[in-house]
Design a protein around this motif. Structure first.
Motif, short mmCIF file in Angstrom:
data_model
loop_
_atom_site.label_atom_id
_atom_site.label_comp_id
_atom_site.label_asym_id
_atom_site.label_seq_id
_atom_site.Cartn_x
_atom_site.Cartn_y
_atom_site.Cartn_z
N GLN A 50 42.00 3.26 66.92
CA GLN A 50 42.76 2.11 66.02
C GLN A 50 42.55 2.50 64.85
OE1 GLN A 50 43.23 -0.39 68.55
NE2 GLN A 50 44.34 0.41 69.72
N ALA A 51 40.81 2.36 64.43
CA ALA A 51 39.68 2.60 63.40
C ALA A 51 40.59 2.57 62.20
CB ALA A 51 38.27 2.84 63.13
N HIS A 52 41.67 3.43 62.11
CA HIS A 52 41.47 3.75 60.63
C HIS A 52 42.90 2.81 60.91
CE1 HIS A 52 43.90 6.12 63.16
NE2 HIS A 52 44.63 6.49 62.13
N ASP A 53 43.92 2.69 61.60
CA ASP A 53 44.94 1.51 60.89
C ASP A 53 44.44 -0.05 60.76
OD1 ASP A 53 46.72 3.32 61.71
OD2 ASP A 53 46.03 2.89 63.75
N ARG A 54 42.96 -0.29 60.87
CA ARG A 54 42.42 -1.94 61.69
C ARG A 54 41.71 -2.04 59.37
NH1 ARG A 54 38.51 -3.53 63.67
NH2 ARG A 54 37.66 -1.72 64.39
N GLY A 55 42.05 -0.44 58.76
CA GLY A 55 40.97 0.09 57.58
C GLY A 55 40.13 0.24 57.33
N ILE A 56 39.15 0.36 58.31
CA ILE A 56 38.07 0.71 58.99
C ILE A 56 38.12 1.99 57.80
CG2 ILE A 56 36.05 2.07 60.37
CD1 ILE A 56 36.35 -1.43 60.41
N GLN A 57 36.84 2.50 56.75
CA GLN A 57 37.14 3.35 56.71
C GLN A 57 35.88 4.69 57.05
OE1 GLN A 57 37.35 2.95 52.12
NE2 GLN A 57 38.62 1.39 52.71
#
Length: 173
Positions: free
Chosen positions: A54-61
């Motif tokens: 889920q990290a990328h869906d939360r905006g983590i880059q």
């Protein structure tokens, strides 16, 4: 977890936090929104999978993952997440972090994990900042200014060494 974070700094245990403080400090210095979490690959594997998915869906880059001992966290997160992962080998009591370093750098083809020196979370933070700066001109200017500060520090030390000599320099350091 923080919805607006750009960098996620994770570690396998709270005992890794003193090492990971270097990455946190760099994110703060460059005003990078970040989050910090304890996510164990071995003790909370379901949480690790959910985080990595889920990290990328939360905006983590960028993900910075510190781990000691078997150090599976960076590689497992990299195997699941499409984001760049920077591994920080944390020094262990028994093998001084070499076990962690080997575990993180020995990833199979197709699952890269950028790796910094044992215990050098500051460089992991800097690498995360540089990754973000590739598409952010203002942040890139800050990185360039930071590098100039490093250069100036070395030049100042050389000037001081030249002025007072080796013995006095060593005595005052």
């Amino acid at each position: 977890m923080t919805e607006s974070a750009q960098v996620s700094i994770i570690m396998g245990s709270d005992s890794d936090l003193p090492t990971m403080q270097g990455a946190i400090a760099i994110c703060q210095k460059f005003n990078i929104r970040h989050e910090v979490a304890i996510i164990s690959a071995h003790r909370t594997p379901e949480r690790m999978v959910e985080f990595a998915q889920q990290a990328h869906d939360r905006g983590i880059q960028v993900i910075i993952a510190g781990a000691g001992g078997a150090a599976h966290l960076p590689g497992m997160v990299a195997a699941i997440s499409p984001l760049p992962v920077i591994g920080v080998p944390v020094a262990s009591r028994h093998l001084s972090g070499l076990d962690s370093l080997y575990s993180i750098v020995q990833m199979p083809r197709g699952i890269p994990v950028a790796t910094v020196a044992i215990g050098n979370a500051e460089n992991a933070g800097l690498l995360a900042v540089q990754i973000l700066a590739a598409n952010r001109p203002e942040l890139l200017k800050q990185v360039i200014a930071y590098r100039q500060e490093l250069k100036n520090t070395v030049l100042e030390k050389q000037e001081r060494l030249s002025q007072i000599g080796i013995a006095n320099y060593l005595n005052q350091s």
